[in-house]
Motif scaffolding. Structure first.
Motif, PDB file in Angstrom:
ATOM      1  N   LEU A  92       0.926  -1.105  -0.063  1.00  0.00           N
ATOM      2  CA  LEU A  92       0.006  -0.087  -0.020  1.00  0.00           C
ATOM      3  C   LEU A  92       0.827   1.118   0.090  1.00  0.00           C
ATOM      4  N   GLN A  93       0.272   2.220  -0.477  1.00  0.00           N
ATOM      5  CA  GLN A  93       0.928   3.690  -0.494  1.00  0.00           C
ATOM      6  C   GLN A  93      -0.126   4.635  -0.051  1.00  0.00           C
ATOM      7  N   GLU A  94       0.254   5.489   0.841  1.00  0.00           N
ATOM      8  CA  GLU A  94      -0.721   6.219   1.605  1.00  0.00           C
ATOM      9  C   GLU A  94      -0.193   7.589   1.523  1.00  0.00           C
ATOM     10  N   VAL A  95      -0.920   8.767   1.111  1.00  0.00           N
ATOM     11  CA  VAL A  95      -0.738  10.235   0.827  1.00  0.00           C
ATOM     12  C   VAL A  95      -1.730  10.725   1.596  1.00  0.00           C
ATOM     13  N   LYS A  96      -1.222  11.838   2.295  1.00  0.00           N
ATOM     14  CA  LYS A  96      -2.050  12.897   2.994  1.00  0.00           C
ATOM     15  C   LYS A  96      -1.562  14.204   2.492  1.00  0.00           C
ATOM     16  N   LEU A  97      -2.717  14.869   2.103  1.00  0.00           N
ATOM     17  CA  LEU A  97      -2.524  16.116   1.425  1.00  0.00           C
ATOM     18  C   LEU A  97      -3.483  17.172   2.178  1.00  0.00           C
TER      19      LEU A  97
ATOM     20  N   ASN B  59      -1.557  10.243  -8.898  1.00  0.00           N
ATOM     21  CA  ASN B  59      -0.420  10.377  -9.785  1.00  0.00           C
ATOM     22  C   ASN B  59       0.867  10.315  -8.749  1.00  0.00           C
ATOM     23  N   GLN B  60       0.669  11.218  -7.721  1.00  0.00           N
ATOM     24  CA  GLN B  60       1.851  11.259  -6.621  1.00  0.00           C
ATOM     25  C   GLN B  60       1.926   9.961  -6.026  1.00  0.00           C
ATOM     26  N   ALA B  61       0.765   9.240  -5.751  1.00  0.00           N
ATOM     27  CA  ALA B  61       1.061   7.960  -4.835  1.00  0.00           C
ATOM     28  C   ALA B  61       1.651   6.918  -5.789  1.00  0.00           C
ATOM     29  N   LEU B  62       1.377   6.894  -7.053  1.00  0.00           N
ATOM     30  CA  LEU B  62       1.933   5.839  -8.092  1.00  0.00           C
ATOM     31  C   LEU B  62       3.310   6.087  -8.477  1.00  0.00           C
ATOM     32  N   SER B  63       3.788   7.234  -8.003  1.00  0.00           N
ATOM     33  CA  SER B  63       5.070   7.835  -8.644  1.00  0.00           C
ATOM     34  C   SER B  63       6.281   7.055  -7.704  1.00  0.00           C
TER      35      SER B  63
END
Length: 601
Positions: free
Chosen positions: A222-227, A363-367
Motif C-alpha cells: 500500500l501507498q498512503e498520501v495525506k494532503l 499520480n503522486q501515490a503511484l510515482s
C-alpha cells in the motif's frame, strides 16, 4: 448540566429528507455506531444476537444526562443542529434525530448512560413513540449502552422479507469495516451470540488499518498520501476566512475541526487521505474496493469512483481493478447531506475541482521517489532470485573508459530521450541484455528494459500523439472494410491504390524509423480505440529485450522512466521492476549474526 438534545422546529423538520432508515440489522448498527462516534467514543463494543433480533452498542463517549435521555427518543430531537441554516454546515454523522425514535416504533429500546464527570448513571426504557416508560439510577462507567430488542417484532412480514441471518451478519461486518476505515483511531470489539466475532485494533493511519480488513494485502503493498488542499474559490470558508492559514498545521486537528459537531473553526483548507494498492503488487477481479468517504462517512459517488478508475487506467492487467480508499475532509458548505435518508448519496459542489485534486493525488501515490521506495518481494522470492543469480549470465558492467560508450553503435540510442536528472536510481549493469541492475540508497532493483521504455513511450504518445507524412506511402494488401475504418478512426490517411491495395500516407512518429512499419500498421488495424493504438505503438517502438545497452543509455532510460506518471507497471499491467532492499539482503546473508556465533564458538 443543561439539556443539549432538543426538538427541532417544525420548519426545519419539513426541510429534512424523510424516508426509511431502519430496514435491517446492519442499518441499526450503523445508526447506533454513528451516534457513538458523534459522542467522541474511542472504544465501541457491538453485541449481536441475530436469532433473537437483539443488538447492543456500548461506547465510552461523552454520555447523556437525565434531561437528554428523556428527550433522546422523541421525534426529530437532536443535539447536532438547531436551525435550517445548520443543514448546510453539517459537522456530525447524524443530524435528523430520527434513528432512536424509529427504533421505538419497531423494537424495544433501552438506554443506559452516564455523562463524563457525572456521578450517577441512568437507565431508560422507551415505549412506542419515544415516551419514557421506566427510569432508574444505575451504576455504569461514563459512556452509553443502547440495547435494541425484538427488532421488527410488531411487523412479521418485514422479518420474512429480510435476507438470511448469515447474509445479514455479512452486511453488519461490512458496515462496521467501512466505518472503521473512516475512523482508524477507534477500537472495535464485535460479539455474536456471546462469543467474540472479530476485533479491529486502532491504527495511526487508515493505511495501517486496512490490512486488518483485507488480510491478503500487506502493509508494503500500500501507498498512503495525506494532503492539504485549498477549498474551491466559491467556498464560504475560503472567501470569508482567507486570512486564516493552516499550511503548517497537521491533518489531525484539521480533520477533527471538520468533524466536530457545532465547530466554528474556519478551515480554508480541506484534507485528502488516499490509500492505494500499488498496481504492481495487488489488484482485484471486481471494482469492489474502490471506496470513497467524505467527512467520516462512506458514500456513493459515481463521479469520484470513475475518476479513480480512470487514474489507474493502463496500469493494471486487463479486467483487473485497483484497491483504493479515498477520504476527503471537506468544509461542510461544499456538501449537501440532506439528499438521501441513509446519507449515502450526497451532492458535492465543484465536483470537477475535486476530481482534479484526486487525480493529482493518485499520480503522486503511484510515482517513485526516495520517500516511497519499498520492498516489493517476500523473503522467499529474494532467496530464489539470489540463487538464480549464481547461474551463468551476461553481465555488461560499466567499462573503465567512458569514452568507449560513445563508440558503441546502438539502434535504441535515438529512441531514448537523453535528459539526465539527479535521481535515486543509478545504473550498474545489464543482465542477459534484458534487465538493468540499478542501485539506490536502500538496496538494488532489477528493471526490465523493454517494458520500462514502453511505459516512457506510452506516456509520451498520450501527451503528444503525432502523425507524420511519409513518402513513398506504405502499401497494404487485402484490407477488410473494418480494418480500413479502424485505421481512419485513429487518424491515419488511407486510400485505395489499386485492386485490393491500400496506400497509407502518414504514420505515428515513433514508427517512422522502423523496418517493420507495415506489420505495425496491420496490427493497429485489428481494432481498439486510440489508447489501444498508442499502447501497440509504444510496445512496437520500445527497446527489445536482448538488446545490449551501454551505461549511459541505461542511466538515461532509468531517469526517463522514473519521471513517468505510473512507473510501477507497463500499459498492459506487468510489473516493471523487482526490488531487493538492503534489509532483505541482510536477512538472507544473516548479517545480524555475531562473529563468534558464525564461527561456531
Amino acid at each position: 448540566m443543561a439539556s443539549t438534545i432538543q426538538a427541532l422546529p417544525t420548519e426545519v423538520v419539513y426541510l429534512i429528507t424523510a424516508g426509511e432508515v431502519i430496514d435491517s440489522l446492519a442499518s441499526v448498527v450503523r445508526e447506533l455506531v454513528e451516534n457513538s462516534l458523534d459522542a467522541g467514543a474511542t472504544r465501541i463494543v457491538v453485541s449481536l444476537w441475530p436469532q433473537q433480533w437483539r443488538i447492543r452498542v456500548a461506547d465510552n463517549g461523552c454520555g447523556m444526562n437525565l434531561d437528554d435521555l428523556q428527550q433522546a427518543a422523541t421525534a426529530h430531537s437532536t443535539s447536532k443542529i438547531r436551525s435550517s441554516a445548520d443543514l448546510w454546515k453539517i459537522h456530525s454523522l447524524g443530524f435528523r434525530g430520527e434513528a432512536l425514535h424509529s427504533l421505538t416504533t419497531l423494537a424495544d429500546l433501552e438506554i443506559l448512560s452516564r455523562p463524563v464527570g457525572g456521578k450517577l448513571g441512568w437507565r431508560m426504557i422507551y415505549g412506542d413513540g419515544g415516551e419514557v416508560v421506566q427510569v432508574e439510577a444505575t451504576a455504569i462507567a461514563p459512556g452509553t449502552v443502547v440495547t435494541v430488542s425484538n427488532l421488527f417484532g410488531n411487523c412479521s412480514s418485514r422479518r420474512q422479507g429480510l435476507p438470511t441471518s448469515a447474509q445479514q451478519m455479512k452486511a453488519v461486518q461490512a458496515t462496521i469495516q467501512q466505518i472503521a476505515l473512516c475512523h482508524p483511531h477507534v477500537t472495535w470489539q464485535i460479539w455474536q451470540n456471546d462469543r467474540q466475532w472479530f476485533t479491529i485494533c486502532p491504527a495511526a493511519t487508515t493505511g495501517q488499518l486496512l490490512p486488518q480488513i483485507l488480510p491478503q494485502v500487506r502493509q508494503g503493498d500500500l501507498q498512503e498520501v495525506k494532503l492539504e488542499i485549498p477549498n474551491p474559490l466559491n467556498s464560504e470558508y475560503r472567501t470569508q476566512n482567507s486570512e486564516f492559514s493552516t499550511s503548517n498545521s497537521s491533518l489531525l486537528p484539521l480533520y477533527s475541526a471538520l468533524l466536530t459537531p457545532n465547530s466554528s473553526l474556519p478551515t480554508p483548507h480541506s484534507a485528502l487521505t488516499l490509500v492505494v494498492g500499488l498496481p504492481d503488487r495487488c489488484h482485484r477481479h471486481r471494482p469492489d474496493w474502490v471506496r470513497v468517504a467524505i467527512n467520516g462517512r462512506m458514500v456513493k459517488t459515481p463521479e469520484l469512483e470513475q475518476t479513480i478508475l480512470s487514474a489507474f487506467h493502463r496500469t493494471l492487467p486487463r479486467d483487473r481493478y485497483p484497491i483504493c480508499f479515498l477520504h476527503l475532509a471537506i468544509s461542510p458548505d461544499q456538501i449537501n447531506w440532506n439528499r438521501n435518508p441513509a446519507k449515502t448519496e450526497i451532492y458535492l459542489n465543484e465536483i470537477t475541482y475535486w476530481q482534479e485534486q484526486i487525480t493529482q493525488a493518485i499520480n503522486q501515490a503511484l510515482s517513485i521517489s526516495s520517500t516511497n521506495l519499498k520492498e516489493a518481494v517476500h523473503t522467499t522470492r529474494v532467496s530464489k532470485l539470489l540463487k538464480a543469480a549464481e547461474a551463468k549470465g551476461g553481465y555488461n558492467f560499466n567499462p573503465q573508459n567512458p569514452n568507449e560508450d560513445q563508440k558503441t553503435p546502438n539502434s535504441c540510442t535515438d529512441a531514448i530521450n537523453r535528459v539526465s536528472i539527479p535521481n535515486s536510481l543509478k545504473a550498474v549493469a545489464q543482465v542477459s541484455n534484458t534487465y538493468i541492475v540499478a542501485e539506490h540508497s536502500g538496496g538494488m532493483w532489477l528493471v526490465e528494459q523493454h517494458i520500462a521504455h514502453e511505459r516512457v513511450l506510452y506516456e509520451q504518445l498520450c501527451d503528444d500523439w503525432q502523425l507524420l507524412p511519409i513518402e513513398p506511402p506504405i502499401i497494404l494488401y487485402q484490407l477488410s472494410p473494418a480494418q480500413v475504418s479502424q485505421l481512419q478512426r485513429i487518424g491515419l490517411e488511407i486510400e485505395p491504390f489499386g485492386e485490393q491495395l491500400w496506400a497509407v500516407r502518414n504514420i505515428p512518429a515513433p514508427l517512422q524509423p522502423r523496418d517493420d512499419c507495415a506489420e505495425a500498421i496491420l496490427e493497429l488495424s485489428w481494432g481498439g480505440d486510440l489508447q489501444t493504438a498508442q499502447v501497440a505503438v509504444a510496445c512496437r517502438s520500445a527497446i527489445r529485450n536482448g538488446t545490449p545497452m551501454n551505461h549511459q543509455e541505461m542511466q538515461t532510460l532509468l531517469d526517463n522512466w522514473q519521471r513517468t506518471r505510473n512507473p510501477r507497471t507497463c500499459p498492459h499491467g506487468r510489473p516493471i521492476y523487482l526490488s531487493l532492499e538492503e534489509s532483505a539482503l541482510a536477512r538472507f546473508f544473516r548479517r545480524n549474526w555475531v562473529i563468534g556465533k558464525s564461527h561456531g564458538i
